[in-house]
Scaffold this motif. Structure first.
Motif, PDB file in Angstrom:
ATOM      1  N   GLN A  52       0.802  -1.401  -0.009  1.00 58.73           N
ATOM      2  CA  GLN A  52       0.004   0.066   0.056  1.00 58.73           C
ATOM      3  C   GLN A  52       0.841   1.362   0.023  1.00 58.73           C
ATOM      4  N   TYR A  53       1.819   1.317   0.832  1.00 54.98           N
ATOM      5  CA  TYR A  53       2.642   2.519   0.959  1.00 54.98           C
ATOM      6  C   TYR A  53       4.072   2.365   0.530  1.00 54.98           C
ATOM      7  N   GLN A  54       4.687   3.454   0.030  1.00 46.40           N
ATOM      8  CA  GLN A  54       6.244   3.547  -0.288  1.00 46.40           C
ATOM      9  C   GLN A  54       6.710   4.675   0.993  1.00 46.40           C
ATOM     10  N   THR A  55       7.973   4.413   1.236  1.00 44.20           N
ATOM     11  CA  THR A  55       8.809   5.307   2.210  1.00 44.20           C
ATOM     12  C   THR A  55       9.677   6.022   1.399  1.00 44.20           C
ATOM     13  N   LYS A  56       9.827   7.271   1.296  1.00 44.87           N
ATOM     14  CA  LYS A  56      10.807   8.046   0.795  1.00 44.87           C
ATOM     15  C   LYS A  56      11.592   8.849   1.671  1.00 44.87           C
ATOM     16  N   LYS A  57      12.916   9.055   1.300  1.00 49.18           N
ATOM     17  CA  LYS A  57      13.752  10.016   2.191  1.00 49.18           C
ATOM     18  C   LYS A  57      14.187  11.373   1.422  1.00 49.18           C
ATOM     19  N   SER A  58      13.677  12.276   2.205  1.00 49.01           N
ATOM     20  CA  SER A  58      14.086  13.803   1.715  1.00 49.01           C
ATOM     21  C   SER A  58      15.434  14.060   1.594  1.00 49.01           C
ATOM     22  N   PHE A  59      15.599  15.120   1.119  1.00 48.24           N
ATOM     23  CA  PHE A  59      17.283  15.628   1.000  1.00 48.24           C
ATOM     24  C   PHE A  59      17.819  15.807   2.565  1.00 48.24           C
ATOM     25  N   PHE A  60      16.803  16.355   3.187  1.00 45.49           N
ATOM     26  CA  PHE A  60      17.473  16.369   4.670  1.00 45.49           C
ATOM     27  C   PHE A  60      17.610  15.147   5.432  1.00 45.49           C
ATOM     28  N   GLY A  61      17.089  13.951   5.042  1.00 40.38           N
ATOM     29  CA  GLY A  61      17.200  12.589   5.592  1.00 40.38           C
ATOM     30  C   GLY A  61      15.947  12.251   6.366  1.00 40.38           C
ATOM     31  N   ARG A  62      14.758  13.085   6.298  1.00 41.96           N
ATOM     32  CA  ARG A  62      13.501  12.751   6.920  1.00 41.96           C
ATOM     33  C   ARG A  62      12.894  11.720   5.809  1.00 41.96           C
ATOM     34  N   GLN A  63      12.069  10.691   6.530  1.00 44.11           N
ATOM     35  CA  GLN A  63      11.242   9.714   5.844  1.00 44.11           C
ATOM     36  C   GLN A  63       9.837  10.187   5.874  1.00 44.11           C
ATOM     37  N   SER A  64       9.334  10.048   4.737  1.00 37.72           N
ATOM     38  CA  SER A  64       7.795  10.323   4.545  1.00 37.72           C
ATOM     39  C   SER A  64       7.165   9.054   3.768  1.00 37.72           C
ATOM     40  N   THR A  65       5.826   8.719   4.179  1.00 42.56           N
ATOM     41  CA  THR A  65       4.983   7.757   3.659  1.00 42.56           C
ATOM     42  C   THR A  65       3.863   8.291   2.676  1.00 42.56           C
ATOM     43  N   SER A  66       3.636   7.578   1.573  1.00 43.14           N
ATOM     44  CA  SER A  66       2.777   7.997   0.701  1.00 43.14           C
ATOM     45  C   SER A  66       2.473   6.625   0.173  1.00 43.14           C
ATOM     46  N   SER A  67       1.085   6.900  -0.206  1.00 37.17           N
ATOM     47  CA  SER A  67       0.428   5.617  -1.056  1.00 37.17           C
ATOM     48  C   SER A  67       1.044   5.494  -2.247  1.00 37.17           C
ATOM     49  N   ILE A  68       1.069   4.147  -2.826  1.00 36.49           N
ATOM     50  CA  ILE A  68       1.594   3.732  -4.255  1.00 36.49           C
ATOM     51  C   ILE A  68       0.697   3.965  -5.141  1.00 36.49           C
ATOM     52  N   PHE A  69      -0.509   3.545  -4.830  1.00 35.10           N
ATOM     53  CA  PHE A  69      -1.834   3.576  -5.924  1.00 35.10           C
ATOM     54  C   PHE A  69      -2.513   4.528  -5.676  1.00 35.10           C
ATOM     55  N   THR A  70      -3.258   4.825  -7.055  1.00 36.16           N
ATOM     56  CA  THR A  70      -4.543   5.552  -6.689  1.00 36.16           C
ATOM     57  C   THR A  70      -5.609   4.741  -7.494  1.00 36.16           C
ATOM     58  N   TYR A  71      -5.682   3.833  -8.355  1.00 40.40           N
ATOM     59  CA  TYR A  71      -6.867   3.031  -8.794  1.00 40.40           C
ATOM     60  C   TYR A  71      -5.829   1.822  -9.804  1.00 40.40           C
ATOM     61  N   PRO A  72      -5.646   0.763  -8.874  1.00 38.63           N
ATOM     62  CA  PRO A  72      -5.152  -0.566  -9.377  1.00 38.63           C
ATOM     63  C   PRO A  72      -5.809  -1.190 -10.450  1.00 38.63           C
ATOM     64  N   HIS A  73      -5.994  -0.785 -11.645  1.00 35.89           N
ATOM     65  CA  HIS A  73      -6.953  -1.241 -12.733  1.00 35.89           C
ATOM     66  C   HIS A  73      -6.618  -2.843 -12.869  1.00 35.89           C
ATOM     67  N   ARG A  74      -5.232  -2.904 -13.250  1.00 34.37           N
ATOM     68  CA  ARG A  74      -4.852  -4.308 -13.702  1.00 34.37           C
ATOM     69  C   ARG A  74      -3.711  -4.726 -13.306  1.00 34.37           C
ATOM     70  N   ILE A  75      -3.284  -6.130 -12.827  1.00 37.11           N
ATOM     71  CA  ILE A  75      -2.270  -6.667 -12.256  1.00 37.11           C
ATOM     72  C   ILE A  75      -1.535  -7.529 -13.178  1.00 37.11           C
ATOM     73  N   ALA A  76      -0.298  -7.720 -13.181  1.00 33.95           N
ATOM     74  CA  ALA A  76       0.351  -8.936 -13.763  1.00 33.95           C
ATOM     75  C   ALA A  76       1.441  -9.180 -12.859  1.00 33.95           C
ATOM     76  N   GLU A  77       1.939 -10.324 -13.037  1.00 30.61           N
ATOM     77  CA  GLU A  77       3.311 -10.734 -12.018  1.00 30.61           C
ATOM     78  C   GLU A  77       4.183 -11.742 -12.805  1.00 30.61           C
TER      79      GLU A  77
END
Length: 307
Positions: A170-195
């Motif tokens: 569901q989420y991905q973690t990003k690190k900012s230029f100052f080393g701070r971590q933030s979490t955001s959603s990966i998907f908006t509308y997962p219409h199709r999936i393949a593996e």
């Protein structure tokens, strides 16, 4: 131990098959078949074998099994609210219905079994079955709108063949230029999936609007490998479907450009695989190096792009 031995055998067979194939210097249309009426676009193609596939048209209440010569083999009634389906190794169908909020299995004798019941606010819209492990991925949203906010619930869950939850992405973690971590959603509308059934990589068509979207590729742990969407120099990217081919390439149908695009798994290289005369929607890759493409005119083109 037996499972490991079997997987090793299957893996060797798959590697041998892949090593015998390579991209052709040109693309050839191998066959064309009529899947739906001319005013109905094809929303789903689902491989059963290298010569047969299920085909569904937009808002149709049935799916049809065709062989590659265009012969209709079987017709199966299905709810028009079914958003997506996939086949298991044994030939059973797994269906997702956001209205009823379940994943249901239809056996070869059409007996339904509910594998997963989701709670209110979790609407299943996409599914992919890994035919090697039997596990399946389900795309979930809290609304059928192709947009989201920071409060929205948009994710992918992995289940075992008997419906036990294994993983949530569901989420991905990003690190900012100052080393701070933030979490955001990966998907908006997962219409199709393949593996990718050998590496576990996951490709998702993530709609970001009514006619815009992106390709999101993740590793088996749910970490984002790369994203592709339109840039300032490119036209609108409007993907509909995605598949991994036998070489591990990612194939995407783009409605805006009418192109079938091919990406390397790293995302560092892409090319136009095929230019379609009619808008492509559903696609499915086969282990013999062919790709089935469902168009806006109810036709399916089978192209050969490997030799």
């Amino acid at each position: 131990e037996s499972v490991e031995k079997l997987q090793a055998m299957v893996g060797d067979f798959y590697s041998d098959l892949a090593s015998s194939l390579k991209l052709m210097s040109y693309v050839r249309i191998d066959a064309t078949l009529t899947g739906c009426e001319s005013d109905i676009f094809i929303t789903k193609i689902c491989r059963v074998s290298d010569t047969e596939a299920w085909i569904k048209g937009f808002k149709e209440d049935e799916i049809k099994l065709f062989n590659k010569r265009g012969k209709l083999l079987k017709t199966l009634a299905i709810r028009p609210t079914c958003h997506d389906f996939s086949t298991t190794k044994s030939g059973s169908l797994l269906i997702v219905d956001p209205k009823l909020r379940w994943v249901q299995c239809l056996s070869s004798d059409n007996e339904p079994t509910t594998l997963v019941d989701f709670q209110e606010g979790q609407l299943p819209i996409s599914i992919y079955v890994n035919k090697t492990t039997g596990n399946f991925l389900v795309g979930l949203v809290d609304s059928l709108k192709h947009s989201s906010s920071f409060l929205s619930m948009r994710l992918i869950k992995k289940f075992s063949y008997d419906g036990q939850e294994l993983q949530t992405i569901q989420y991905q973690t990003k690190k900012s230029f100052f080393g701070r971590q933030s979490t955001s959603s990966i998907f908006t509308y997962p219409h199709r999936i393949a593996e990718n059934e050998q590496t576990g990589d996951i490709a998702v068509i993530n709609w970001t609007g009514d006619f815009t979207g992106e390709l999101v590729v993740l590793n088996k742990d749910g970490e984002v490998i790369f994203r592709h969407s339109n840039s300032a120099e490119e036209d609108t990217f409007s993907p509909w479907d995605v598949a991994f081919d036998v070489l591990g390439n990612i194939v995407v149908s783009d409605r805006y450009s009418r192109n079938i695009q091919l990406f390397k798994a790293s995302g560092r290289a892409k090319c136009v695989l095929h230019k379609c005369s009619f808008t492509p929607h559903a696609i499915e890759a086969f282990s013999d190096g062919k790709l089935w493409i469902g168009h806006s005119n109810g036709k399916v083109s089978i192209i050969q792009y490997m030799e």
